[in-house]
Design an enzyme around this catalytic site. Structure first.
Site, PDB file in Angstrom:
ATOM      1  CG  ASP A  95      -1.893   1.115   1.272  1.00 56.81           C
ATOM      2  OD1 ASP A  95      -1.682   2.146   0.576  1.00 56.81           O
ATOM      3  OD2 ASP A  95      -2.889   0.989   1.998  1.00 56.81           O
ATOM      4  CB  SER A 131      -3.214  14.121 -14.948  1.00 52.69           C
ATOM      5  OG  SER A 131      -4.398  14.421 -15.671  1.00 52.69           O
ATOM      6  CE1 TYR A 151      -5.827  11.405 -11.339  1.00 57.28           C
ATOM      7  CE2 TYR A 151      -6.268  13.146 -12.923  1.00 57.28           C
ATOM      8  CZ  TYR A 151      -5.639  11.961 -12.583  1.00 57.28           C
ATOM      9  OH  TYR A 151      -4.806  11.346 -13.484  1.00 57.28           O
ATOM     10  CE  LYS A 183      -2.156  11.724 -11.025  1.00 57.65           C
ATOM     11  NZ  LYS A 183      -1.051  10.746 -10.960  1.00 57.65           N
TER      12      LYS A 183
END
Length: 194
Positions: free
Chosen positions: A44, A123, A136, A140
């Site tokens: 993890d 991204s 998100y 990023k």
């Protein structure tokens, strides 16, 4: 695809996974068929102790990564008003904390040999932001800033740190999008989607 590309260059490969044991083994088989030595490891990325155990297992097998690709990613699609603190923390923990922990744990070997490559998968949403993808996009964006700062820190040691910021890639992460949403993403790609 990343592991298979490195395998085509006959590099030794370590494939990390968290839950996808069989998928990791399938990729490992394809890499071995290309002539690479391959090891799969589960951990993890949000847990420093699991990453230390993973690093110890690699070292015991004589593997010290010269190239680290921080590719794990978690997304959340929805309005910020509906985003829970737990969902925010989970996206940040996988995308940003995981990148930090893996880099910190594996870079000492690179620094000591004065050679290494850290490649962070970011991204386009980390650059431009995306509606309904605030967590998100923020994570990023953090990866981008982390990459720039660490690149400056490690450059004198012969270790490069770079990020790639792909657009939408048809992976399980896009599984929650409807086909019309996928088509809209494809239309934004200058060279064409598909």
């Amino acid at each position: 695809a990343i592991a298979e590309r490195f395998a085509s260059a006959r590099m030794n490969i370590v494939i990390h996974y968290m839950h996808s044991h069989e998928a990791a083994n399938e990729v490992a088989r394809r890499c071995m068929n290309a002539g690479s030595q391959v090891m799969t490891v589960a951990a993890d990325l949000r847990d420093r102790s699991q990453l230390h155990r993973m690093a110890e297992r690699l070292a015991a097998s004589g593997l010290q990564p010269d190239i680290l690709v921080n590719n794990a990613g978690r997304s959340h699609y929805g309005m910020l008003a509906d985003l829970t603190e737990e969902e925010w923390d989970d996206v940040m923990a996988v995308n940003l904390k995981g990148t930090f922990l893996c880099s910190q744990i594996f870079m000492p070997h690179m620094v000591s040999q004065r050679y290494g490559r850290i490649i962070n998968v970011s991204s386009v949403w980390g650059i431009s932001g995306a509606s309904c993808e605030v967590a998100y996009s923020a994570s990023k964006g953090g990866v981008n800033a982390f990459t720039k700062a660490l690149a400056r820190e490690l450059a004198p040691s012969g270790v490069t740190v770079n990020a790639v910021a792909p657009g939408a890639v048809r992976t399980a992460m896009l599984g929650n999008l409807a086909e019309d949403e996928i088509r809209m993403l494809e239309e934004e790609i200058p060279a064409g989607g598909g």
